[in-house]
Enzyme design. Sequence first.
Site, PDB file in Angstrom:
ATOM      1  N   LYS A   1       3.117   2.824   0.809  1.00 18.04           N
ATOM      2  CA  LYS A   1       3.801   3.102   2.093  1.00 18.04           C
ATOM      3  C   LYS A   1       4.864   2.039   2.377  1.00 18.04           C
ATOM      4  O   LYS A   1       5.991   2.356   2.724  1.00 18.04           O
ATOM      5  CB  LYS A   1       2.785   3.115   3.255  1.00 18.04           C
TER       6      LYS A   1
ATOM      7  N   ARG B   1      -1.117  -6.922  -6.474  1.00 19.12           N
ATOM      8  CA  ARG B   1      -0.033  -7.143  -5.503  1.00 19.12           C
ATOM      9  C   ARG B   1       0.125  -8.627  -5.184  1.00 19.12           C
ATOM     10  O   ARG B   1      -0.840  -9.343  -4.981  1.00 19.12           O
ATOM     11  CB  ARG B   1      -0.318  -6.388  -4.202  1.00 19.12           C
TER      12      ARG B   1
HETATM   13  P1  AP5 Z   1      -1.819  -2.651   6.229  1.00 20.76           P
HETATM   14  O1  AP5 Z   1      -1.056  -3.864   5.966  1.00 20.76           O
HETATM   15  O2  AP5 Z   1      -1.176  -1.509   6.919  1.00 20.76           O
HETATM   16  O3  AP5 Z   1      -2.473  -2.210   4.852  1.00 20.76           O
HETATM   17  P2  AP5 Z   1      -2.741  -0.768   4.200  1.00 20.76           P
HETATM   18  O4  AP5 Z   1      -2.489   0.436   5.020  1.00 20.76           O
HETATM   19  O5  AP5 Z   1      -4.134  -0.909   3.715  1.00 20.76           O
HETATM   20  O6  AP5 Z   1      -1.635  -0.640   3.203  1.00 20.76           O
HETATM   21  P3  AP5 Z   1      -1.131  -1.682   2.177  1.00 20.76           P
HETATM   22  O7  AP5 Z   1      -0.116  -2.587   2.820  1.00 20.76           O
HETATM   23  O8  AP5 Z   1      -2.307  -2.356   1.518  1.00 20.76           O
HETATM   24  O9  AP5 Z   1      -0.488  -0.756   1.077  1.00 20.76           O
HETATM   25  P4  AP5 Z   1       0.843   0.119   1.032  1.00 20.76           P
HETATM   26  O10 AP5 Z   1       0.480   1.561   1.075  1.00 20.76           O
HETATM   27  O11 AP5 Z   1       1.852  -0.353   2.026  1.00 20.76           O
HETATM   28  O12 AP5 Z   1       1.274  -0.205  -0.451  1.00 20.76           O
HETATM   29  P5  AP5 Z   1       2.416  -1.199  -0.963  1.00 20.76           P
HETATM   30  O13 AP5 Z   1       3.738  -0.558  -0.804  1.00 20.76           O
HETATM   31  O14 AP5 Z   1       2.172  -2.554  -0.396  1.00 20.76           O
HETATM   32  O15 AP5 Z   1      -3.135  -3.001   7.095  1.00 20.76           O
HETATM   33  C1  AP5 Z   1      -3.943  -4.120   6.815  1.00 20.76           C
HETATM   34  C2  AP5 Z   1      -5.011  -4.257   7.886  1.00 20.76           C
HETATM   35  O16 AP5 Z   1      -4.398  -4.455   9.183  1.00 20.76           O
HETATM   36  C3  AP5 Z   1      -5.916  -3.036   8.077  1.00 20.76           C
HETATM   37  O17 AP5 Z   1      -7.015  -3.033   7.172  1.00 20.76           O
HETATM   38  C4  AP5 Z   1      -6.350  -3.214   9.542  1.00 20.76           C
HETATM   39  O18 AP5 Z   1      -7.356  -4.198   9.657  1.00 20.76           O
HETATM   40  C5  AP5 Z   1      -5.094  -3.737  10.206  1.00 20.76           C
HETATM   41  N1  AP5 Z   1      -4.217  -2.665  10.711  1.00 20.76           N
HETATM   42  C6  AP5 Z   1      -2.935  -2.409  10.306  1.00 20.76           C
HETATM   43  N2  AP5 Z   1      -2.434  -1.361  10.986  1.00 20.76           N
HETATM   44  C7  AP5 Z   1      -3.427  -0.927  11.811  1.00 20.76           C
HETATM   45  C8  AP5 Z   1      -3.511   0.145  12.749  1.00 20.76           C
HETATM   46  N3  AP5 Z   1      -2.490   0.998  12.944  1.00 20.76           N
HETATM   47  N4  AP5 Z   1      -4.687   0.304  13.410  1.00 20.76           N
HETATM   48  C9  AP5 Z   1      -5.716  -0.554  13.229  1.00 20.76           C
HETATM   49  N5  AP5 Z   1      -5.701  -1.579  12.361  1.00 20.76           N
HETATM   50  C10 AP5 Z   1      -4.553  -1.767  11.657  1.00 20.76           C
HETATM   51  O19 AP5 Z   1       2.074  -1.205  -2.540  1.00 20.76           O
HETATM   52  C11 AP5 Z   1       0.891  -1.836  -3.048  1.00 20.76           C
HETATM   53  C12 AP5 Z   1       1.184  -2.481  -4.425  1.00 20.76           C
HETATM   54  O20 AP5 Z   1       1.521  -1.448  -5.353  1.00 20.76           O
HETATM   55  C13 AP5 Z   1       2.389  -3.455  -4.436  1.00 20.76           C
HETATM   56  O21 AP5 Z   1       2.128  -4.498  -5.318  1.00 20.76           O
HETATM   57  C14 AP5 Z   1       3.570  -2.598  -4.959  1.00 20.76           C
HETATM   58  O22 AP5 Z   1       4.511  -3.395  -5.643  1.00 20.76           O
HETATM   59  C15 AP5 Z   1       2.829  -1.658  -5.908  1.00 20.76           C
HETATM   60  N6  AP5 Z   1       3.465  -0.332  -5.981  1.00 20.76           N
HETATM   61  C16 AP5 Z   1       3.974   0.415  -4.972  1.00 20.76           C
HETATM   62  N7  AP5 Z   1       4.433   1.599  -5.428  1.00 20.76           N
HETATM   63  C17 AP5 Z   1       4.188   1.597  -6.772  1.00 20.76           C
HETATM   64  C18 AP5 Z   1       4.423   2.537  -7.827  1.00 20.76           C
HETATM   65  N8  AP5 Z   1       4.997   3.720  -7.573  1.00 20.76           N
HETATM   66  N9  AP5 Z   1       4.045   2.210  -9.079  1.00 20.76           N
HETATM   67  C19 AP5 Z   1       3.453   1.001  -9.346  1.00 20.76           C
HETATM   68  N10 AP5 Z   1       3.206   0.063  -8.403  1.00 20.76           N
HETATM   69  C20 AP5 Z   1       3.568   0.362  -7.121  1.00 20.76           C
END
Ligand code: AP5
Length: 220
Positions: free
Chosen positions: A16, A130
Amino acid sequence: MVAIRVVLLGPPGAGKGTQAQLLQEKFHGCQISTGDILRKAVAEKTALGKEAGSYIERGALVPDGVILNLVTQRIQQPDCANGFLLDGFPRTVAQADGLQQILDSLGQRLDGVLSVQVPPDIIIERLSGRRTCKECGAMYHVTFSPSKKNGMCDQCAGALYQRNDDNPETVGTRLKVYESQTAPLVNYYRERGLLRDIDGMGSVEEIHKRVLRALGEQVP
Ligand code: AP5
């Protein structure tokens, strides 16, 4: 450039944040990542950070009221006047209802909700590799998009770190929390005609093209 108002929905590690950054480079508007805002608050030891820290650490969701307050204030900032990308919000039905109320009060509406789907084994691979820059927030992956110098950001030479909640146990909790509390939003938005399914498998560029097509853009 066109203004868009979009939600990026999907499990942890679906990409995302990666796709939101690419969209922000193309469209007007602000990127609102509730996770980034909360992590910054934790690092700065603000009142919000002190309240949110323990939830994040164990992979639980921060209470809806806290999140809705935060988004209500952020979405009214001048840089969001021409559109926004919501990354990691809403995450519960109560948050989605709250977002609708915020948008109604501002006379705005969503253009679409992008549901990025990736299987659990790939999520674990993506999250365990990551790395994020402490200074500028740039994101890397030790295998898929490594920095040129080990542990150092290509853009600002800041130190790269691994998020505390990316350990296998907490990732497992986050996946369960996603299934029980956030996945119901897929149907919530499908019923409202806003959902666009995005296959999150493939390269970052391939997925970006799918996202653009889902938003009605012409892509070669
Ligand atoms: P948050 O930071 O929102 O984490 P998440 O939703 O778990 O999502 P991530 O940031 O882990 O992943 P992403 O989907 O953004 O993937 P990314 O692009 O980084 O939330 C963290 C915490 O905060 C929650 O657990 C909660 O406690 C709290 N919180 C946040 N919002 C909240 C809300 N609305 N309500 C309540 N609590 C809340 O990619 C991941 C990795 O994969 C990176 O290394 C990237 O380089 C790699 N990657 C990406 N795309 C590809 C691809 N196509 N191929 C290969 N690698 C890839």
